[in-house]
Enzyme design. Structure first.
Site, PDB file in Angstrom:
ATOM      1  N   ASP A 140       0.850  -1.185   0.000  1.00 16.70           N
ATOM      2  CA  ASP A 140       0.000   0.000   0.000  1.00 16.70           C
ATOM      3  C   ASP A 140       0.889   1.240   0.000  1.00 16.70           C
ATOM      4  OD1 ASP A 140       1.019  -0.074   2.600  1.00 16.70           O
ATOM      5  OD2 ASP A 140      -0.804  -0.984   3.378  1.00 16.70           O
TER       6      ASP A 140
ATOM      7  N   ASP B 140       1.490   4.952   1.692  1.00 17.50           N
ATOM      8  CA  ASP B 140       1.179   5.932   2.737  1.00 17.50           C
ATOM      9  C   ASP B 140       1.753   7.274   2.327  1.00 17.50           C
ATOM     10  OD1 ASP B 140      -0.021   4.010   4.339  1.00 17.50           O
ATOM     11  OD2 ASP B 140       1.894   3.408   5.212  1.00 17.50           O
TER      12      ASP B 140
ATOM     13  N   ASP C 141      10.632   3.782  12.793  1.00 21.10           N
ATOM     14  CA  ASP C 141      11.481   2.764  13.426  1.00 21.10           C
ATOM     15  C   ASP C 141      12.862   2.616  12.791  1.00 21.10           C
ATOM     16  OD1 ASP C 141      10.194   1.657  11.219  1.00 21.10           O
ATOM     17  OD2 ASP C 141       9.214   0.030  12.321  1.00 21.10           O
TER      18      ASP C 141
HETATM   19  P1  ATP Z   1       4.614  -3.371   5.344  1.00 20.83           P
HETATM   20  O1  ATP Z   1       5.326  -3.768   4.098  1.00 20.83           O
HETATM   21  O2  ATP Z   1       4.343  -4.512   6.209  1.00 20.83           O
HETATM   22  O3  ATP Z   1       3.428  -2.497   5.140  1.00 20.83           O
HETATM   23  P2  ATP Z   1       5.646  -1.007   6.566  1.00 20.83           P
HETATM   24  O4  ATP Z   1       7.026  -0.609   6.976  1.00 20.83           O
HETATM   25  O5  ATP Z   1       4.980  -0.203   5.528  1.00 20.83           O
HETATM   26  O6  ATP Z   1       5.730  -2.520   6.140  1.00 20.83           O
HETATM   27  P3  ATP Z   1       3.443  -0.279   8.218  1.00 20.83           P
HETATM   28  O7  ATP Z   1       2.919  -0.951   9.435  1.00 20.83           O
HETATM   29  O8  ATP Z   1       2.600  -0.142   7.027  1.00 20.83           O
HETATM   30  O9  ATP Z   1       4.777  -1.066   7.852  1.00 20.83           O
HETATM   31  O10 ATP Z   1       3.987   1.138   8.707  1.00 20.83           O
HETATM   32  C1  ATP Z   1       4.252   2.207   7.827  1.00 20.83           C
HETATM   33  C2  ATP Z   1       5.414   3.035   8.366  1.00 20.83           C
HETATM   34  O11 ATP Z   1       5.125   3.541   9.664  1.00 20.83           O
HETATM   35  C3  ATP Z   1       6.723   2.271   8.538  1.00 20.83           C
HETATM   36  O12 ATP Z   1       7.444   2.193   7.342  1.00 20.83           O
HETATM   37  C4  ATP Z   1       7.428   3.072   9.594  1.00 20.83           C
HETATM   38  O13 ATP Z   1       8.014   4.232   9.039  1.00 20.83           O
HETATM   39  C5  ATP Z   1       6.287   3.522  10.486  1.00 20.83           C
HETATM   40  N1  ATP Z   1       6.051   2.588  11.590  1.00 20.83           N
HETATM   41  C6  ATP Z   1       5.225   1.518  11.604  1.00 20.83           C
HETATM   42  N2  ATP Z   1       5.233   0.883  12.777  1.00 20.83           N
HETATM   43  C7  ATP Z   1       6.093   1.566  13.557  1.00 20.83           C
HETATM   44  C8  ATP Z   1       6.544   1.429  14.901  1.00 20.83           C
HETATM   45  N3  ATP Z   1       6.098   0.432  15.652  1.00 20.83           N
HETATM   46  N4  ATP Z   1       7.433   2.333  15.370  1.00 20.83           N
HETATM   47  C9  ATP Z   1       7.871   3.329  14.579  1.00 20.83           C
HETATM   48  N5  ATP Z   1       7.504   3.525  13.340  1.00 20.83           N
HETATM   49  C10 ATP Z   1       6.623   2.660  12.799  1.00 20.83           C
HETATM   50 MG    MG Z   2       2.884  -0.379   4.843  1.00 11.87          MG
END
Ligand code: ATP
Ligand code: MG
Length: 439
Positions: free
Chosen positions: A68, A70, A144
């Site tokens: 997705d 963001d 993170d």
């Molecule tokens: P995925 O491919 O699983 O979607 P993602 O990194 O995009 O991986 P998301 O849960 O969609 O994970 O989170 C989007 C963004 O928000 C991350 O890339 C990170 O920058 C931030 N983020 C998510 N969870 C945390 C956390 N627990 N602590 C700090 N930042 C976070």
């Molecule tokens: Mg994501």
């Protein structure tokens, strides 16, 4: 330049950001989903900054299709919403906007600026509330990992990098932003995210980021079970579940997650079973075929159920009631920490409790099983048990043949009836029409 160099040598946080042109990273705006690109363009026309951020930028730079998109912006939710025809503000603590566009929902968040020092924490350092808006730099700092804090500006095709994420990505290295110990304490789920990302993207967890995980692992127990379940599901359905579980073990995080995973992996038969189940799941995810989380959790916990079931039978309990209580026992232990949803546990129970029925290959019992709503899933489960050497392969072969055989061949396959007459008579009434004809 010199100032930045000195800061880096002194190990200080980068001041400001690197803005890197397309020649430095190769990412084109054409790689974005049209809806994400459009949302950014609208925000920009409205006079705001708008970037694709997080997982999408990371995945695109690695040549993977993002799940997705963001968007991060300096516009406030109430400024974002009126720019779009279909948009809603969601979230109570931290409000963000869902923009519906071209069948997609694009999540738009205002830069967040939680000051971790001012935030309310529990006694282990877990942040309980952080809900203030902030600058882009603050927004980057509260993410993170460095590779998750890259911002892509579709207008200029520049990547904004505050924490050296691009360099880490090139080295396929996962590094925490800030002090890893503190960041894990703020949110222990970050430990699981580290494992998942490393497993899924084949990254090395940089030593300082990896170091504290083993000793902080018990903090996972303080994470609300529903969130833990979500994270575990993401990990298991990442298409790289086997790699992730290996990582979990390597960093010392497997204990307490699926509380019994540890035990399971130490039983030779159980390990083979779990490994096969995970490999099968990964294969399906990568081939974009549907995967049943219920099947997967049923597989992960099967050997726990088996152990509890056998123990009860040894104590003299009858097989079927013993299985029922064994399932309760295992699910209660699991759900206390990892909130497997009710819908899932109901299916898991069905699949488990059908297993002993595969042993009965006589007339009506066999037909009845074949008609059961979860037959296919339960049969796949049986196949896995056979493949792992838990039950004779001949069982599975019989059921495979029985399913595809015609009525006459089925009839010939049936084993002689062995059950007591009383039960046979009672159940005969419920016989499906097709089966009674064949019988
Ligand atoms: P995925 O491919 O699983 O979607 P993602 O990194 O995009 O991986 P998301 O849960 O969609 O994970 O989170 C989007 C963004 O928000 C991350 O890339 C990170 O920058 C931030 N983020 C998510 N969870 C945390 C956390 N627990 N602590 C700090 N930042 C976070
Ligand atoms: Mg994501």
């Amino acid at each position: 330049m010199i100032k930045r160099f000195i800061r880096r040598v002194l190990g200080l946080q980068a001041e400001g950001a690197l803005r890197l042109g397309r020649d430095k990273h190769g990412l084109s705006r054409d790689a974005l989903h049209p809806s994400a690109a459009k949302v950014c363009a609208v925000l920009r026309d409205g006079g705001f900054a708008a970037y694709v951020v997080g997982g999408a930028v990371r995945d695109l730079l690695l040549g993977i299709e993002p799940k997705d998109f963001d968007i991060a912006t300096d516009a406030r939710p109430e400024q974002i919403k009126p720019l779009f025809r279909r948009a809603i503000i969601i979230g109570r603590r931290f409000r963000l906007v869902h923009v519906m566009m071209g069948g997609e929902t694009v999540e738009v968040s205002t830069f967040r600026g939680a000051d971790p020092h001012a935030a309310e924490k529990d006694e282990h350092g877990r942040v309980l509330h952080d809900n203030v808006f902030g600058t882009q730099e603050q927004d980057a700092r509260r993410r993170d990992f460095t590779i998750n804090a890259l911002y892509f500006d579709p207008a200029t095709e520049e990547v904004v990098d505050f924490h050296g994420g691009l360099a880490d990505l090139k080295k396929r290295r996962l590094s925490m932003i800030g002090d890893p110990d503190t960041r894990y304490r703020e949110d222990p789920v970050r430990m699981l995210r580290a494992v998942r990302l490393a497993g899924k993207l084949a990254l090395t967890i940089e030593p300082a980021t990896r170091g504290p995980i083993r000793s902080l692992a018990p903090l996972i127990e303080r994470v609300p079970p529903a969130r833990l379940f979500d994270e575990m599901l993401k990990l298991l359905l990442s298409g790289h579940a086997s790699a992730c579980l290996r990582q979990l073990r390597d960093v010392g995080l497997h204990q307490g997650l699926l509380p019994l995973l540890d035990v399971i992996l130490e039983q030779p038969l159980g390990e083979r079973f779990v490994t096969l189940a995970l490999a099968q799941t990964d294969e399906r995810v990568l081939a974009e075929r549907p995967v049943s989380p219920a099947f997967l959790f049923a597989a992960l916990l099967w050997h726990e159920v088996l152990a509890a079931w056998k123990a009860r039978q040894k104590r003299g309990e009858r097989p079927i009631p013993a299985l029922e209580t064994a399932m309760d026992e295992v699910l209660d232990t699991q759900c206390a920490k990892l909130a497997i949803t009710r819908k899932l546990t109901a299916t898991m129970r069905e699949v488990w409790s059908m297993q002993p029925r595969f042993e009965m290959r006589s007339g009506q019992r066999a037909y009845r099983l074949l008609e059961a709503p979860r037959f296919r899933m339960a049969y796949d489960f049986l196949a896995l048990r056979a493949a792992s050497g838990e039950v004779p392969a001949e069982f599975e072969a019989w059921w495979r043949a029985f399913q595809s055989a015609d009525a006459e061949a089925r009839q010939a396959m049936l084993l002689p009836e062995t059950a007591p007459r009383k039960r046979r008579r009672r159940r005969r009434k419920k016989l499906p029409a097709a089966a009674s004809q064949a019988a």
